[in-house]
Write an enzyme that holds these catalytic residues in place. Structure first.
Site, short mmCIF file in Angstrom:
data_model
loop_
_atom_site.label_atom_id
_atom_site.label_comp_id
_atom_site.label_asym_id
_atom_site.label_seq_id
_atom_site.Cartn_x
_atom_site.Cartn_y
_atom_site.Cartn_z
N ILE A 158 0.84 -1.20 0.00
CA ILE A 158 0.00 0.00 0.00
C ILE A 158 0.87 1.25 0.00
O ILE A 158 0.58 2.23 -0.68
CB ILE A 158 -0.96 0.01 1.21
CG1 ILE A 158 -1.74 -1.31 1.28
CG2 ILE A 158 -1.92 1.19 1.09
CD1 ILE A 158 -2.49 -1.69 0.04
N ASP A 159 1.97 1.22 0.76
CA ASP A 159 2.91 2.34 0.73
C ASP A 159 3.44 2.55 -0.68
O ASP A 159 3.55 3.70 -1.16
CB ASP A 159 4.09 2.06 1.67
CG ASP A 159 3.80 2.44 3.10
OD1 ASP A 159 2.68 2.92 3.38
OD2 ASP A 159 4.67 2.25 3.96
N LEU A 160 3.78 1.47 -1.36
CA LEU A 160 4.34 1.59 -2.70
C LEU A 160 3.30 2.08 -3.70
O LEU A 160 3.61 2.88 -4.60
CB LEU A 160 4.91 0.24 -3.14
CG LEU A 160 6.11 -0.24 -2.32
CD1 LEU A 160 6.49 -1.67 -2.71
CD2 LEU A 160 7.30 0.69 -2.49
#
Length: 369
Positions: A158-160
């Protein structure tokens, strides 16, 4: 670029622009980016550059400033007055308390492009953590075998995904400024980024009203696609058969051409309906053959398939080597965040190593005087 971000999503954006030639000043609190301390058991060095930190901080300068002090606040505002872009990852309300919010910095730098990354949007004062978002956005529910517990992705997916959204927002803002001379506020949340990436799984629910169910690594609407098969020589492999023609060639390679003519397997729709029977036949047959020989034959026949590799094996391939950032000073290599190649923008041959905490503070502050 002024990076007022930590952990992964924001720093990934910073490294992306560093690879494209930008000067990136990473402003860290006196304790440093928390990922400097996130070390695996295999890391025996006492360096403040952990493997995790190094995955998103090549090509930057580290400046330590305490934004809770008047001096630190003044110094960061002076840096922002000369910046093209600011990337921040504060919880809603925190940037205002520290004097580094868009309205404050824009007053000194009207052309500023300010990217603000949050967990749940600018109106929700809740910290965003990748694992929690993977759970809340449906990813963990889908990432499991039927009847087994949900699983987190092995990387902070999700960060990416949010980092990619942030890059896109910044690039459009830079284009807008080139056309109009105006700066922009770009806002990205982990939640929105996650939901936008549900793609066909979200569409399935929206179209049918039925929640997609866990299938392990299988595909809900294509068979065989994604399932792992263990070959007779120990090789694990996956198939990605998206067309009936490819399935016929697969059956040919397996020495079972009659499967392709059976009504229950003749079309993809039929294969989806008879998933369990087909998977059972494929598992048994693949277990009888040499996986490497089968993969070679499938490549010749144009059937999408691949070996299940470790991270080290993937990076050791020629294609993997092209994605590495070599440098003599770090003692180890880094991974590129820029995966595209363009005739109008050269790829960075190398970048300076991830900085030690505060390595460039004196130099940068002296440059402002």
């Amino acid at each position: 670029m002024l990076e007022l971000a930590s952990v992964l999503a924001g720093p990934q954006v910073g490294q992306f622009f560093a690879e494209l030639g930008a000067t990136v000043l990473k402003v860290e609190a006196p304790a440093g980016d928390v990922t400097r301390t996130w070390k695996t058991r295999a890391e025996t060095t006492d360096s403040d550059v952990s493997a995790y930190f190094s995955c998103a901080n090549w090509g930057k300068q580290s400046v330590v400033l305490d934004l809770t002090t008047a001096a630190g606040k003044e110094q960061v505002q002076q840096l922002a007055a000369r910046a093209d872009v600011v990337v921040a990852s504060y919880k809603p309300g925190d940037a205002e308390k520290l004097g580094v919010d868009y309205a404050t910095l824009r007053a000194q730098n009207p052309g500023l492009i300010y990217a603000h990354l949050t967990g749940y949007g600018p109106a929700v004062a809740r910290a965003g953590y990748d694992a929690v978002l993977q759970a809340e956005a449906g990813f963990m529910h889908l990432n499991a075998k039927p009847g087994q517990e949900p699983q987190k992705m092995p990387v902070a997916m999700i960060d990416l995904l949010a980092a990619h959204q942030l890059k896109e927002g910044l690039l459009t803002a830079l284009y807008h400024r080139c056309r109009t001379g105006q700066g922009s506020l770009v806002q990205v949340s982990l939640l929105d980024s996650a939901l936008a990436s549900l793609a066909n799984q979200a569409a399935s629910w929206l179209v049918t009203g039925r929640d997609p169910q866990p299938l392990g690594s299988g595909h809900p609407s294509i068979v065989p696609y994604g399932t792992v098969y263990a070959a007779g020589n120990g090789r694990s492999l996956v198939l990605a058969v998206g067309a009936d023609r490819q399935f016929r060639h697969l059956c040919q390679a397996l020495g079972r051409p009659e499967w392709a003519t059976e009504a229950r397997f003749q079309t993809n729709e039929a294969r989806v309906a008879h998933r369990a029977e087909l998977e059972s036949l494929l598992q048994a047959r693949v277990a009888e053959v040499n996986g490497d020989e089968l993969l070679s034959q499938l490549e010749e026949l144009g059937v999408p398939a691949g070996a299940v590799r470790t991270v080290g094996e993937a990076l050791a391939l020629e294609s993997g080597q092209q994605m590495l950032l070599p440098t003599a000073e770090a003692g180890f290599q880094g991974l590129r965040t820029v995966a595209f190649q363009s005739s109008s923008w050269p790829r960075a041959a190398a970048l300076v190593a991830p900085p030690h905490l505060g390595e460039h503070t004196a130099e940068v502050i002296a440059g402002q005087e």
